[in-house]
Design an enzyme around this catalytic site. Structure first.
Site: not given
Length: 199
Positions: A39-40
């Site tokens: 997600a980062h």
């Protein structure tokens, strides 16, 4: 010495973040988003100007890949322990800058690059004890939404509503000071003093 703080409500204001001190014990109420490695990376690579990022600016990020199951058609979180935050060291500074993240929850602390981003943009780090995954799950009162499920359920972004989530220990403050470094420094001085006095 640890200091007891009142419960904190999200979204957390910049001034409230700046007032927090190393060692403060926090119980969090409000909205939290989980985000791990993938997600980062997607946040950093986003070219939509933020329109396709489901995390609100100024949010609290939880480094967590929850264990979930379907219960009567709805998602239920069984365990929600913290992920080792150093895994996100290479991407967290850019995420903090891009989304003006106010707080990160995780375990193990973060490195100097992330601490500098926290200092620059007004963000703190809350440590949650590893192994408390089931306890943490009991503090999650609702799942508001789940995004980016194509990343896998543990890597997806879970938008959670939490109540008395904690205890969390303020381990990196908005000035970039680290409780981990302080404890390590104190321990080294104690060992050095012991060795000098003994020999």
């Amino acid at each position: 010495m640890l200091k007891i703080k009142k419960k904190i409500q999200t979204p957390i204001g910049e001034e409230e973040i700046k007032d927090l001190q190393l060692g403060d014990i926090i119980y969090l109420n409000g909205e939290v988003y989980t985000a791990r490695d993938r997600a980062h990376q997607r946040i950093i690579e986003d070219e939509s100007g933020g329109k396709e990022i489901p995390i609100e600016k100024g949010a609290v990020l939880y480094h967590c890949g929850p264990l979930v199951r379907k219960n009567k058609g709805n998602w239920e979180i069984i365990a929600a322990g913290p992920t080792t935050s150093s895994r996100m060291e290479g991407t967290a500074p850019a995420v903090i800058e891009k989304l003006r993240i106010r707080a990160i929850i995780g375990k193990g602390g973060m490195g100097s690059t992330t601490r500098e981003a926290m200092r620059r943009y007004g963000c703190v780090y809350f440590a949650l004890t590893g192994g408390a995954a089931v306890l943490a799950a009991t503090r999650i009162k609702a799942i508001k939404a789940v995004y980016w499920t194509d990343l896998g359920m543990t890597e997806a972004v879970w938008h959670l509503l939490v109540e008395d989530f904690g205890p969390l220990v303020l381990s990196i403050d908005a000035r970039g000071h680290s409780l981990y470094e302080k404890i390590n420094g104190d321990a080294k001085r104690e060992v050095h003093s012991f060795l000098i006095n003994r020999y």
